[in-house]
Design a protein around this motif. Structure first.
Motif, short mmCIF file in Angstrom:
data_model
loop_
_atom_site.label_atom_id
_atom_site.label_comp_id
_atom_site.label_asym_id
_atom_site.label_seq_id
_atom_site.Cartn_x
_atom_site.Cartn_y
_atom_site.Cartn_z
N MET A 109 116.63 20.88 42.49
CA MET A 109 116.42 22.02 43.37
C MET A 109 116.31 23.28 42.62
N ASP B 82 122.67 21.84 43.85
CA ASP B 82 122.88 22.29 44.94
C ASP B 82 123.25 23.76 44.74
N LEU B 83 123.58 24.52 45.91
CA LEU B 83 124.25 25.66 45.88
C LEU B 83 125.23 26.00 44.85
N ASN B 84 126.29 25.20 45.33
CA ASN B 84 127.43 25.27 44.42
C ASN B 84 127.27 25.21 42.86
N ILE C 162 125.50 28.54 41.85
CA ILE C 162 126.52 29.75 42.01
C ILE C 162 127.35 29.55 40.46
N PRO D 151 117.09 29.94 47.34
CA PRO D 151 116.55 28.53 47.15
C PRO D 151 115.12 28.73 47.35
N HIS E 268 132.34 28.13 53.67
CA HIS E 268 131.62 28.29 52.56
C HIS E 268 131.30 29.90 52.47
N ASP F 271 119.28 23.88 54.17
CA ASP F 271 118.19 24.29 53.45
C ASP F 271 118.48 24.96 51.88
N ALA F 272 119.68 25.61 52.02
CA ALA F 272 120.17 26.19 50.63
C ALA F 272 121.08 25.16 49.90
N ARG F 273 121.17 24.09 50.52
CA ARG F 273 121.61 22.82 50.04
C ARG F 273 123.19 23.35 49.60
N ILE F 274 124.14 23.59 50.65
CA ILE F 274 125.32 23.67 50.24
C ILE F 274 125.91 22.32 50.51
N PRO F 275 126.57 22.06 49.16
CA PRO F 275 127.02 20.72 49.10
C PRO F 275 128.38 20.41 50.10
N GLN G 272 131.65 19.22 49.75
CA GLN G 272 132.41 18.75 48.67
C GLN G 272 133.76 19.63 48.63
N ASP H 51 137.63 26.78 40.97
CA ASP H 51 137.07 27.49 42.06
C ASP H 51 138.09 27.39 43.22
N ARG I 252 138.26 29.93 47.20
CA ARG I 252 137.84 29.00 47.95
C ARG I 252 138.75 28.70 49.22
#
Lengths: 130, 414
Positions: free
Chosen positions: A1, A88-90, A93, A111, B121, B169-173, B175, B181, B185
């Protein structure tokens, strides 16, 4: 992505650094870009000239007007963009958190809009065929 | 006879829904990769259970059965919709070919943690983290969350829709964060829980001071995270919430007026919550990894152990606030420390500190700083100073019960 990372920095602070300090910082950033390249994460990037060299155009009252400077008046200005490939976003980051540039100013990680990019790619293809 | 059996089974399905639906939902999100699809599938699975279990009996492992049925229902739904929406075709194919066998394994508990960390998140706005956590982790209805936070239901619904869209859409996984981290978090998660608790403990505006349901929900969330991830700061936060909650019945009059800690009837404090909170504080302190929630919990524990304000170990409280101020620089912590110093060394010593804090300017618009100053001036019989500070506090206060309290104090100055 695909993620587009917008790198901001405070130009007045940058100008206060000596030439050697500036070169050292850039070298550090380039070295990390190479690391991103080796991992297949660096798709591309562009450095931007000083915000004072910018022109902003805006549609108002039926015509386009031109003003100087960037759109937003903030202390930190857009200094460059980096195109990043990440899971992915993580992941994005995590990759950008290690970029030395983050110590000079924030990164906005966005994105890519692949739906619109696909439309653009289609146009390009049809132009080439004709 | 048949009638009672059906009724019994209906009760059992209800029971399973209450105890398992959030787990089933969390696992379905992982398998289906979509919040809305997972919710729909979860409800469909329970509908099938209500229909089939009375005749066929309850399966040996109801949760696995529900996840499995939910997953097939989702694949069916996608196939049906594929005819209208091409983008779903790919998802349907992926789910079909993945052929995951649904097993009852430890993954289920991991799924609940995944859900919590995804809802909290840091790339989501904080109000959306709160709304999403209460909706998806706790299973509260959108209308209930909206009324608890005094916002219009459509506003809250939109917050949730936008957050889910961003996750997709921003693909926050989906997990649990990596070890490096995790502390940061986890801090975001704990912050969401504590904000929910505080919203229930002292409403940020309006006439009602306590909204017990939100505090109870926050404590339930704290217990859940504690069971899944027993980190010292999770214990510290859970202890802090339990110890504050233990004073609920003592902190307001029947008419909703505020009663200060020093004036509370300590026999009204909840002993079960206090002993649980104290044990958790001990456990967290013993870990040697002491954070801000643990220290605040420890301060609350010192108060809980004291038979009266006078017999409170103020030296210990001052020491804990000093430590807390080292971890977290905040003028509010300095203010609380100044009040504790006033109890330990007398009001004049406290007043010197508060005047220094106010001179810094950070708390100039914080009503409790002026209220604390007023109280110390009152004790030093500096009536004019006390009056001026109460007036200043009154000009800044937002909550109705707090306003009434300050007005009463001002009148008592005479």
């Amino acid at each position: 992505m695909k993620f587009i990372c917008l790198g901001y920095f405070d130009e007045t602070q940058w100008d206060r650094l000596s030439k050697t300090e500036q070169t050292a910082l850039m070298e550090e950033c380039f070295a990390y870009d190479d690391e991103l390249r080796r991992g297949g994460h660096f798709i591309g990037g562009e450095a931007l000239q000083c915000f004072r060299n910018a022109a902003t155009i805006r549609y108002r009252n039926g015509k386009v007007t031109v003003t100087d400077g960037p759109y937003a008046e903030t202390k930190e200005q857009l200094g460059g963009i980096l195109l990043l490939e990440a899971r992915d976003l993580n992941h994005a980051i995590q990759l950008m958190s290690q970029h030395p540039g983050v110590r000079s100013g924030p990164f906005e990680i966005r994105p890519a809009d692949e739906e619109i990019n696909a439309l653009v790619a289609d146009r390009e293809k049809s132009l080439q065929q004709n | 006879m048949q009638e009672t059996k059906v009724n019994q089974m209906r009760k059992q399905v209800d029971h399973i829904y209450r105890s398992e639906s959030r787990r089933v939902f969390a696992t379905l999100i992982r398998l289906l990769g979509d919040f809305d699809l997972a919710e729909e599938a979860m409800h469909e699975a329970f509908a099938v259970a209500a229909e089939k279990w009375p005749g066929e009996g309850m399966p040996a492992n109801p949760r696995t059965w529900l996840v499995s049925v939910g997953r097939f229902k989702a694949i069916d739904a996608i196939r049906r919709r594929t005819r209208f929406d091409v983008s779903l075709a790919e998802l349907g194919q992926r789910l079909d070919s993945s052929g995951i066998e649904v097993k009852d394994d430890e993954n289920v508990e991991d799924d609940r943690l995944r859900l919590i960390f995804t809802c909290c998140h840091p790339a989501l706005p904080q109000d959306a983290q709160i709304a999403l956590t209460l909706r998806e982790v706790c299973g509260l209805k959108t209308e209930a969350i909206a009324s608890a936070f005094l916002v219009a239901p459509p506003t809250l619904a939109q917050r949730i829709v936008r957050a889910k869209a961003k996750i997709r859409d921003a693909r926050i996984p989906y997990q649990v964060p990596s070890r490096t981290d995790l502390p940061e978090r986890l801090d975001t998660v704990l912050q969401v829980i504590y904000l929910v608790f505080n919203e229930g403990y002292a409403a940020s505006s309006g006439a009602s001071l306590t909204r017990a349901d939100l505090s109870g929900e926050a404590i339930r969330l704290g217990r859940l995270v504690m069971a899944l991830l027993p980190e010292p700061e999770v214990m510290g936060l859970l202890a802090l919430m339990l110890l504050q909650e233990s004073r609920r019945n003592a902190r307001t009059t029947s008419t909703g007026d505020l009663i200060l800690l020093e004036d509370q009837d300590r026999s009204l404090w909840n002993p079960a919550q206090i002993s649980e909170g104290r044990a958790l504080v001990q456990q967290a302190l013993a870990s040697q990894r002491i954070g801000a929630y643990t220290l605040q919990g420890a301060i609350a524990a010192v108060h809980a152990e004291a038979p009266s304000t006078a017999a409170t170990d103020w030296a210990q409280i001052v020491a804990l606030y000093t430590l807390l101020g080292q971890i977290e620089h905040s003028p509010i912590i300095d203010l609380n420390r100044a009040v504790a110093v006033a109890m330990r060394d007398g009001p004049a010593a406290g007043l010197r500190l508060i005047d220094a804090i106010l001179a810094d300017g950070n708390l100039a618009n914080y009503h409790l700083a002026h209220a604390a100053r007023a109280d110390l001036c009152r004790r030093l019989e500096k009536t004019a100073d006390a009056e001026a500070s109460y007036q200043r506090a009154l000009a800044l206060v937002k909550q109705e019960p707090e306003r009434r309290f300050l007005e009463r104090r001002l009148r008592e100055l005479g």
